[in-house]
Design a protein around this motif. Structure first.
Motif, short mmCIF file in Angstrom:
data_model
loop_
_atom_site.label_atom_id
_atom_site.label_comp_id
_atom_site.label_asym_id
_atom_site.label_seq_id
_atom_site.Cartn_x
_atom_site.Cartn_y
_atom_site.Cartn_z
N ALA A 1 3.22 -1.56 6.25
CA ALA A 1 2.14 -0.88 5.53
C ALA A 1 0.98 -0.65 6.50
O ALA A 1 0.13 -1.52 6.69
CB ALA A 1 1.69 -1.72 4.34
N VAL B 1 7.13 -6.37 1.41
CA VAL B 1 6.09 -5.33 1.42
C VAL B 1 6.74 -3.96 1.51
O VAL B 1 7.63 -3.72 2.34
CB VAL B 1 5.13 -5.55 2.61
CG1 VAL B 1 4.16 -4.38 2.72
CG2 VAL B 1 4.37 -6.86 2.45
N PRO C 1 -0.61 -0.88 -6.24
CA PRO C 1 0.05 -1.97 -5.50
C PRO C 1 0.30 -3.17 -6.41
O PRO C 1 -0.40 -3.38 -7.41
CB PRO C 1 -0.95 -2.30 -4.40
CG PRO C 1 -2.28 -1.92 -4.98
CD PRO C 1 -2.02 -0.72 -5.84
N SER D 1 2.59 -4.86 -2.27
CA SER D 1 1.58 -4.93 -1.20
C SER D 1 1.60 -6.26 -0.49
O SER D 1 1.23 -6.35 0.68
CB SER D 1 0.18 -4.67 -1.77
OG SER D 1 -0.14 -5.63 -2.77
#
Length: 376
Positions: free
Chosen positions: A153, A123, A84, A108
């Motif tokens: 996510a 993201v 990430p 992330s």
């Protein structure tokens, strides 16, 4: 310059027409052509094509003999995910035009870190190093619209919370999918039904009978209990350690002989098993006794002593004494009556004159106080 359809042109006329149209500039010893070595860049520029050299950066690619672009000039197809990337704090740190071809990260945390002119990151965006620069492929992680009602996510916690969110619940795999067991009550135990059944809560009984428990220990040590040592048993100072039969016997053997003994040395001493003091005149009555249940009056100076608890055998010693009656001038003795045999539960004794007036020696008589002791 213009020409008529079907008109034949001389070489000079053709060259002049091309020069006027394309404006090549200076000529070379090779003559005029569409693209010349010396002035090709100017001609390519006029055509709106890249002016860099063939097979060079920002230039045109040349097909190989097989009519295909050489693999050297194609982007790599091998990618390596490095993890990430926080686009807000630039963590891990990335720099424009610095990286390894094929490496990529997934955003992330959204942010505005600038990489090769790109400063808007969401993201799930893919940050990939291709052709010497960092590029963005938008929202790779968000290609799945939702998971269990969660978008973006999605975390493992969100997925599990979509199944059950009540504290104390038990998540398990049922016959047709994931399910959960609602929280039990305080003190209940979770019981497994094996691979073919669902788990369940079980209320423990408040007490157990020993017969329902298998593998019951056969010794106190099996329960984690330490019994008294011989020293603890004989000194009698520990009030917590339990006694065993062997320790009781050891303690009695160690404690009582010294307390009963009235003589010095190592010879053992033995206790009296029965004794009695009774009035042998008139109606016989026991004045004091131990282990004697009754006295039977068999006639003058003749009595049977009955024991409360029988002796282990009839081989016991009988010791006795009498009180002289007022006016008596003779001595008497107490012993087992002649012609009788002691038993474990009784013995016949007699009070007999042994010295004094000649007419009384050897005869029985009643005494007001007769004492007898029995030792085994």
């Amino acid at each position: 310059m213009s020409f008529l359809p079907g008109q034949k042109l001389l070489a000079d006329q053709l060259n002049t027409a091309v020069d006027a149209k394309l404006d090549y500039g200076a000529t070379t010893a090779y003559g005029r052509a569409w693209v010349l070595l010396a002035d090709g860049a100017a001609a390519l520029s006029r055509l709106g094509l890249p002016t860099a050299g063939i097979n060079t950066a920002s230039g045109l690619l040349q097909l190989g003999s097989d009519g295909k672009i050489a693999s050297t000039y194609l982007p790599t197809t091998s990618e390596s995910y490095l993890g990430p990337w926080n686009a807000s704090t630039n963590s891990p740190t990335l720099s424009s035009s610095t990286g390894t071809a094929g490496n990529y990260y997934l955003v992330s945390v959204a942010g505005t870190t600038t990489l090769n002119g790109i400063s808007s990151w969401a993201v799930g965006d893919k940050v990939s190093f291709v052709g010497g620069v960092w590029t963005k492929i938008p929202n790779v992680a968000g290609s799945v619209s939702s998971v269990a009602g969660n978008t973006g996510a999605v975390t493992a916690t969100q997925i599990l919370d979509s199944i059950v969110s009540t504290r104390g619940s038990i998540l398990y795999r049922g016959a047709s999918g994931w399910s959960y067991l609602a929280p039990g009550t305080n003190g209940q135990a979770l019981i497994s039904g094996g691979s073919g059944a669902n788990p369940l809560w079980y209320t423990l009984p408040t007490s157990y009978a020993w017969g329902t428990i298998t593998g019951t220990p056969t010794t106190l040590a099996g329960y984690g209990i330490s019994v008294a040592s011989t020293s603890q048993a004989t000194t009698g100072t520990d009030d917590a350690a339990p006694m065993t039969a062997a320790k009781v016997a050891a303690a009695i053997g160690a404690i009582f002989p010294p307390r009963l003994s009235t003589a010095s040395g190592t010879a053992p001493s033995y206790s009296v098993r029965a004794w009695v003091v009774f009035n042998g005149t008139g109606t016989v009555s026991i004045l004091a006794s131990a282990n004697v249940s009754s006295i039977t009056d068999n006639g003058t100076g003749n009595y049977t002593v009955n024991f409360t608890t029988a002796f282990p055998d009839a081989n016991y010693a009988v010791l006795g004494s009498v009180r002289f009656n007022t006016g008596n001038s003779y001595l008497s003795s107490v012993g087992i009556n002649n012609g009788t045999t002691p038993t474990t539960s009784a013995v016949n004794i007699a009070v007999v004159t042994v010295a004094g007036g000649s007419t009384n020696v050897g005869t029985n008589y009643d005494s007001s106080i007769i004492s007898a002791v029995f030792v085994r």
